[in-house]
Design a protein around this motif. Structure first.
Motif, PDB file in Angstrom:
ATOM      1  N   PHE A 352     -76.743  53.392  -4.454  1.00 34.89           N
ATOM      2  CA  PHE A 352     -76.951  53.755  -3.060  1.00 34.89           C
ATOM      3  C   PHE A 352     -76.392  52.730  -2.069  1.00 34.89           C
ATOM      4  O   PHE A 352     -76.155  51.572  -2.401  1.00 34.89           O
ATOM      5  CB  PHE A 352     -78.444  53.956  -2.831  1.00 34.89           C
ATOM      6  CG  PHE A 352     -79.057  54.881  -3.847  1.00 34.89           C
ATOM      7  CD1 PHE A 352     -78.824  56.242  -3.789  1.00 34.89           C
ATOM      8  CD2 PHE A 352     -79.835  54.384  -4.893  1.00 34.89           C
ATOM      9  CE1 PHE A 352     -79.362  57.107  -4.732  1.00 34.89           C
ATOM     10  CE2 PHE A 352     -80.386  55.236  -5.849  1.00 34.89           C
ATOM     11  CZ  PHE A 352     -80.137  56.605  -5.765  1.00 34.89           C
ATOM     12  N   SER A 353     -76.276  53.181  -0.833  1.00 27.82           N
ATOM     13  CA  SER A 353     -75.737  52.339   0.233  1.00 27.82           C
ATOM     14  C   SER A 353     -76.787  51.404   0.823  1.00 27.82           C
ATOM     15  O   SER A 353     -76.474  50.624   1.714  1.00 27.82           O
ATOM     16  CB  SER A 353     -75.152  53.220   1.346  1.00 27.82           C
ATOM     17  OG  SER A 353     -76.146  54.103   1.849  1.00 27.82           O
ATOM     18  N   ASP A 384     -69.369  54.950  -6.990  1.00 28.57           N
ATOM     19  CA  ASP A 384     -68.696  54.324  -8.131  1.00 28.57           C
ATOM     20  C   ASP A 384     -69.021  52.837  -8.169  1.00 28.57           C
ATOM     21  O   ASP A 384     -69.171  52.192  -7.120  1.00 28.57           O
ATOM     22  CB  ASP A 384     -67.181  54.468  -8.012  1.00 28.57           C
ATOM     23  CG  ASP A 384     -66.707  55.895  -8.194  1.00 28.57           C
ATOM     24  OD1 ASP A 384     -66.838  56.422  -9.306  1.00 28.57           O
ATOM     25  OD2 ASP A 384     -66.207  56.485  -7.219  1.00 28.57           O
ATOM     26  N   PRO A 385     -69.069  52.264  -9.390  1.00 26.29           N
ATOM     27  CA  PRO A 385     -69.269  50.813  -9.480  1.00 26.29           C
ATOM     28  C   PRO A 385     -68.010  50.051  -9.100  1.00 26.29           C
ATOM     29  O   PRO A 385     -66.890  50.551  -9.244  1.00 26.29           O
ATOM     30  CB  PRO A 385     -69.615  50.603 -10.960  1.00 26.29           C
ATOM     31  CG  PRO A 385     -69.001  51.759 -11.664  1.00 26.29           C
ATOM     32  CD  PRO A 385     -69.040  52.909 -10.703  1.00 26.29           C
ATOM     33  N   SER A 392     -69.070  48.365  -0.569  1.00 27.85           N
ATOM     34  CA  SER A 392     -67.858  48.585   0.224  1.00 27.85           C
ATOM     35  C   SER A 392     -67.576  50.080   0.262  1.00 27.85           C
ATOM     36  O   SER A 392     -68.162  50.849  -0.503  1.00 27.85           O
ATOM     37  CB  SER A 392     -66.674  47.829  -0.408  1.00 27.85           C
ATOM     38  OG  SER A 392     -66.463  48.260  -1.740  1.00 27.85           O
ATOM     39  N   PRO A 393     -66.677  50.518   1.174  1.00 28.50           N
ATOM     40  CA  PRO A 393     -66.342  51.944   1.202  1.00 28.50           C
ATOM     41  C   PRO A 393     -65.752  52.394  -0.137  1.00 28.50           C
ATOM     42  O   PRO A 393     -64.968  51.673  -0.756  1.00 28.50           O
ATOM     43  CB  PRO A 393     -65.305  52.041   2.323  1.00 28.50           C
ATOM     44  CG  PRO A 393     -65.586  50.859   3.196  1.00 28.50           C
ATOM     45  CD  PRO A 393     -66.025  49.771   2.260  1.00 28.50           C
ATOM     46  N   ALA A 401     -69.003  52.194  -2.973  1.00 31.38           N
ATOM     47  CA  ALA A 401     -68.671  51.339  -4.110  1.00 31.38           C
ATOM     48  C   ALA A 401     -69.718  50.233  -4.166  1.00 31.38           C
ATOM     49  O   ALA A 401     -69.931  49.530  -3.177  1.00 31.38           O
ATOM     50  CB  ALA A 401     -67.276  50.753  -3.954  1.00 31.38           C
ATOM     51  N   PHE A 402     -70.396  50.093  -5.301  1.00 33.14           N
ATOM     52  CA  PHE A 402     -71.508  49.135  -5.417  1.00 33.14           C
ATOM     53  C   PHE A 402     -71.221  48.120  -6.514  1.00 33.14           C
ATOM     54  O   PHE A 402     -70.696  48.442  -7.569  1.00 33.14           O
ATOM     55  CB  PHE A 402     -72.823  49.871  -5.694  1.00 33.14           C
ATOM     56  CG  PHE A 402     -72.829  50.686  -6.962  1.00 33.14           C
ATOM     57  CD1 PHE A 402     -73.361  50.173  -8.140  1.00 33.14           C
ATOM     58  CD2 PHE A 402     -72.313  51.973  -6.980  1.00 33.14           C
ATOM     59  CE1 PHE A 402     -73.362  50.917  -9.310  1.00 33.14           C
ATOM     60  CE2 PHE A 402     -72.312  52.736  -8.146  1.00 33.14           C
ATOM     61  CZ  PHE A 402     -72.838  52.208  -9.317  1.00 33.14           C
ATOM     62  N   GLY A 403     -71.550  46.864  -6.225  1.00 37.45           N
ATOM     63  CA  GLY A 403     -71.265  45.780  -7.143  1.00 37.45           C
ATOM     64  C   GLY A 403     -72.334  45.564  -8.190  1.00 37.45           C
ATOM     65  O   GLY A 403     -73.403  46.185  -8.152  1.00 37.45           O
ATOM     66  N   PRO A 404     -72.068  44.649  -9.153  1.00 40.60           N
ATOM     67  CA  PRO A 404     -73.044  44.353 -10.203  1.00 40.60           C
ATOM     68  C   PRO A 404     -74.386  43.884  -9.658  1.00 40.60           C
ATOM     69  O   PRO A 404     -75.442  44.191 -10.239  1.00 40.60           O
ATOM     70  CB  PRO A 404     -72.361  43.240 -11.005  1.00 40.60           C
ATOM     71  CG  PRO A 404     -70.903  43.386 -10.711  1.00 40.60           C
ATOM     72  CD  PRO A 404     -70.815  43.888  -9.306  1.00 40.60           C
TER      73      PRO A 404
END
Length: 493
Positions: A352-353, A384-385, A392-393, A401-404
């Motif tokens: 999620f954002s 997406d990871p 980030s967008p 886009a989500f990080g670890p």
């Protein structure tokens, strides 16, 4: 801006040619890398930007494609291919009015270009259809599933397929159905309607997040995208064992056995040209074993995707537009996520954002609709990871886009140990990221008959330890992928 030297321009052109070569070999990620190198040396070349937009679109990263096409237009407002590619990206993102403006620009300059005329007419038709549907829609209009008079439909004596007895699915029917569909024959319309209506009744009773228990000593398998690759789905059943009492996938208790097909994590349809056969088989198994077959929604169980990537065309050609509308009703009720043994969360897209989302928030999502452009439902289907920390967008233009670090925090906040998601083709069929806390699984081998990837499924034991099972594609009848899809070619001759 300082003048670029001849040597630099020459090197940029060499990078472009290398990128073109990779593109021709369908190595789109490598093509993007070399287009990017060319753009770093010469950012004012509209061709480089437009070509990279095309490569991004091939990877379904339509947000990035839209951005590059717009940048190409900024560099050269007369570069007509950039308008065409921006229009195509908008079209694939479901932004039909914006796409229409771009294609109108193209046909205004190139009135005899057949591809541009086709795109313009396609967009115009969709925009008009949407306006018409909006105009005639009423709040108290009953859904099709509640108005169809299925009982009045007769089954011709010439029909040689399986029959539903009293409208109920049993094991014999499912076995006959699989054999019938494998032989490229159609289920009778009456029985198709009955299955879809019963599926809707079953799914609408479920929460948006379903909880699944895997008893001690048993295992549970998870599949990712199958995208209309019906014969590969049947191969999965061969590899992982046919669902049967003698070969259970899940024991309900130590006293009795129950059957379970691996839960399929969305994107049953589109691209592959046997989407109808695939999703119908899964629905039949779900009705046969409602507590032990689990199906989640993907971003392709939506009208916009079905319109562009083939499912609407396939169902309309094999049955009717009414049948497609009924499928849409069912897709709207598919759950959005699942949780195994309170340890592993399964989603189609990603996270999620914002921080602080709990499982209860996911359970309460109102899902009987087309996904919005933002919010929890959208992000579950589209995100997406990313290997980089934070958010980030998303290059797809939808979701995030989500990080670890985002994955780790979500798991910690919800006392979970792993995220399983699909949504992206992977060369080996799966990819483990975020220090082993996130895995992508993709179950359509040799995606679209061209990518050459393996497929995979995950088999969890009761302690939620994963085992990855890989497989390769099997032959299918000579109907190419995207045979029923809209023509959305982003290249202009």
């Amino acid at each position: 801006m300082a003048e670029i030297s001849e040597e630099t321009l020459k090197k940029a052109e060499e990078f472009k040619l290398t990128a073109n070569d990779h593109f021709g070999k369908q190595k789109y990620a490598l093509a993007i890398d070399f287009y990017s190198k060319a753009i770093e040396l010469n950012s004012k070349n509209a061709v480089y930007l437009s070509n990279r937009a095309f490569a991004y679109a091939k990877l379904e990263q339509y947000g990035a494609a839209l951005q590059d096409a717009s940048a190409a237009i900024d560099v050269d407002p007369k570069y007509i291919k950039a308008y065409y590619r921006r229009g195509s990206a908008n079209l694939l993102l479901g932004k039909y009015k914006e796409a229409l403006k771009d294609f109108k620009k193209v046909v205004g300059i190139l009135p005899k270009n057949a591809e541009a005329q086709e795109k313009f007419k396609q967009c115009e038709k969709i925009v008009r259809q949407m306006a018409f549907e909006s105009a005639i829609a009423t709040e108290d209009e009953k859904p099709l599933s509640e108005t169809l008079d299925v009982e009045s439909i007769s089954v011709e004596s010439s029909y040689d397929g399986p029959h539903l007895m009293d409208g109920k699915v049993d094991l014999s029917f499912v076995q006959q159905l699989v054999a019938h569909l494998k032989a490229q024959k159609k289920l009778h319309t009456k029985y198709l309607y009955q299955i879809l209506i019963e599926m809707k009744k079953l799914l609408c009773k479920l929460p948006s997040l379903i909880d699944i228990e895997v008893p001690e000593g048993n295992s549970f398998s998870v599949c990712g995208d199958t995208h209309g690759q019906y014969y590969d789905l049947l191969n999965i059943f061969e590899i992982n064992g046919q669902p049967s009492i003698e070969n259970p996938y899940l024991c309900e208790s130590q006293m009795s056995t129950r059957k379970l097909i691996p839960p399929v994590n969305g994107d049953y349809v589109d691209r592959g040209s046997f989407s109808l056969e695939l999703v119908l088989t899964l629905f039949a198994y779900k009705l046969l074993y409602p507590d032990h077959v689990h199906l989640m929604r993907g971003n392709h169980e939506t009208i916009n995707m079905n319109r562009m990537y083939g499912f609407e065309g396939e169902v309309t050609q094999k049955y009717s537009k009414k049948c497609f509308d009924l499928f849409t009703e069912v897709f709207n009720w598919l759950p959005l996520s699942a949780c195994l043994n309170k340890k592993v969360i399964i989603v189609h897209g990603g996270l999620f954002s914002k921080d602080g989302v709990k499982l209860d928030d996911m359970r309460k999502i109102s899902r009987n609709r087309q996904p919005p452009d933002e919010g929890l439902m959208c992000e579950l289907l589209w995100s997406d990871p990313s290997p980089f920390p934070g958010r980030s967008p998303n290059k797809r233009g939808v979701g995030v886009a989500f990080g670890p670090d985002v994955t780790h925090k979500f798991l910690k906040d919800n006392n979970l140990q792993m995220v399983v998601r699909s949504h992206e083709v992977k060369e080996e069929g799966y990819l483990v990221e975020a220090d082993g806390k996130l895995v992508t699984v993709f179950s359509a081998p040799n995606y679209c008959d061209s990518v050459g990837n393996k497929g995979a499924l995950i088999r969890f034991d009761s302690q939620m330890n994963p085992k990855y099972v890989q497989f390769t594609a099997v032959p299918h009848p000579a109907i190419k992928p995207m045979a029923y899809a809209s023509n959305y070619n982003m290249f202009m001759k």
